[in-house]
Design a protein around this motif. Structure first.
Motif, PDB file in Angstrom:
ATOM      1  N   SER A 132     -17.559 -18.221  17.049  1.00 26.35           N
ATOM      2  CA  SER A 132     -17.976 -18.310  18.451  1.00 26.35           C
ATOM      3  C   SER A 132     -18.970 -19.446  18.652  1.00 26.35           C
ATOM      4  CB  SER A 132     -18.594 -16.980  18.884  1.00 26.35           C
ATOM      5  OG  SER A 132     -19.029 -17.053  20.212  1.00 26.35           O
ATOM      6  N   GLU A 133     -19.906 -19.591  17.734  1.00 31.21           N
ATOM      7  CA  GLU A 133     -20.928 -20.645  17.832  1.00 31.21           C
ATOM      8  C   GLU A 133     -20.307 -22.037  17.709  1.00 31.21           C
ATOM      9  OE1 GLU A 133     -24.683 -22.214  18.427  1.00 31.21           O
ATOM     10  OE2 GLU A 133     -24.108 -20.104  18.587  1.00 31.21           O
ATOM     11  N   SER A 177     -18.279 -22.753  20.804  1.00 31.33           N
ATOM     12  CA  SER A 177     -19.186 -22.993  21.922  1.00 31.33           C
ATOM     13  C   SER A 177     -19.770 -24.403  21.865  1.00 31.33           C
ATOM     14  CB  SER A 177     -20.304 -21.943  21.899  1.00 31.33           C
ATOM     15  OG  SER A 177     -21.239 -22.186  22.899  1.00 31.33           O
ATOM     16  N   ARG A 178     -20.135 -24.839  20.684  1.00 29.99           N
ATOM     17  CA  ARG A 178     -20.690 -26.204  20.547  1.00 29.99           C
ATOM     18  C   ARG A 178     -19.631 -27.262  20.856  1.00 29.99           C
ATOM     19  NH1 ARG A 178     -25.511 -26.374  16.263  1.00 29.99           N
ATOM     20  NH2 ARG A 178     -26.329 -24.320  16.720  1.00 29.99           N
ATOM     21  N   LEU A 196     -19.242 -27.343  24.537  1.00 31.99           N
ATOM     22  CA  LEU A 196     -20.432 -27.989  25.081  1.00 31.99           C
ATOM     23  C   LEU A 196     -20.321 -29.508  25.034  1.00 31.99           C
ATOM     24  CD1 LEU A 196     -23.528 -28.426  25.699  1.00 31.99           C
ATOM     25  CD2 LEU A 196     -23.900 -27.903  23.293  1.00 31.99           C
ATOM     26  N   LEU A 227     -21.172 -21.923  30.355  1.00 37.37           N
ATOM     27  CA  LEU A 227     -21.059 -21.480  28.961  1.00 37.37           C
ATOM     28  C   LEU A 227     -22.139 -20.480  28.551  1.00 37.37           C
ATOM     29  CD1 LEU A 227     -20.148 -24.858  27.211  1.00 37.37           C
ATOM     30  CD2 LEU A 227     -18.611 -23.073  28.050  1.00 37.37           C
ATOM     31  N   LEU A 270     -25.289 -21.132  27.895  1.00 42.49           N
ATOM     32  CA  LEU A 270     -26.095 -21.730  26.832  1.00 42.49           C
ATOM     33  C   LEU A 270     -27.449 -22.166  27.364  1.00 42.49           C
ATOM     34  CD1 LEU A 270     -23.362 -24.014  25.221  1.00 42.49           C
ATOM     35  CD2 LEU A 270     -24.194 -21.829  24.356  1.00 42.49           C
TER      36      LEU A 270
END
Length: 98
Positions: A40-41, A44-45, A48, A65, A67
């Motif tokens: 997930s991380e 997500s990056r 991003l 997102l 974040l």
């Protein structure tokens, strides 16, 4: 900071991934080596930096997102670096998806 031994292992992994053209194999490998939170991380990056690259505002990205602005600012700084690896990977992906 990664240790010398960690860098050796990352180089081995990088070479193996770079030599593999099988998307399904790489995806399966990532799901095998990473925890669900790590997946997930990483995803997500990637999302991003793609949104920053496309010109979206940091506040819009934060809202979309979920974040922090700190993470978004870090991603933005990485994209602005000379010879940015983030930017090169995005451009590589865009070439492949055309």
């Amino acid at each position: 900071m990664a240790t010398s031994e960690s860098n050796i292992h990352l180089k081995q992994l990088s070479k193996a991934l770079a030599s593999t053209e099988d998307d399904a194999l790489i995806l399966g490998f990532l799901h095998s080596i990473l925890t669900p939170n790590e997946i997930s991380e990483v995803a997500s990056r990637w999302a991003l930096v793609m949104k920053i690259y496309e010109g979206n505002s940091q506040r819009k990205i934060a809202n979309e997102l979920g974040l922090s602005l700190c993470k978004i600012t870090r991603g933005s700084k990485e994209l602005k670096k000379k010879d940015s690896s983030f930017k090169k990977m995005i451009e590589k992906w865009k070439e492949l998806s055309e």
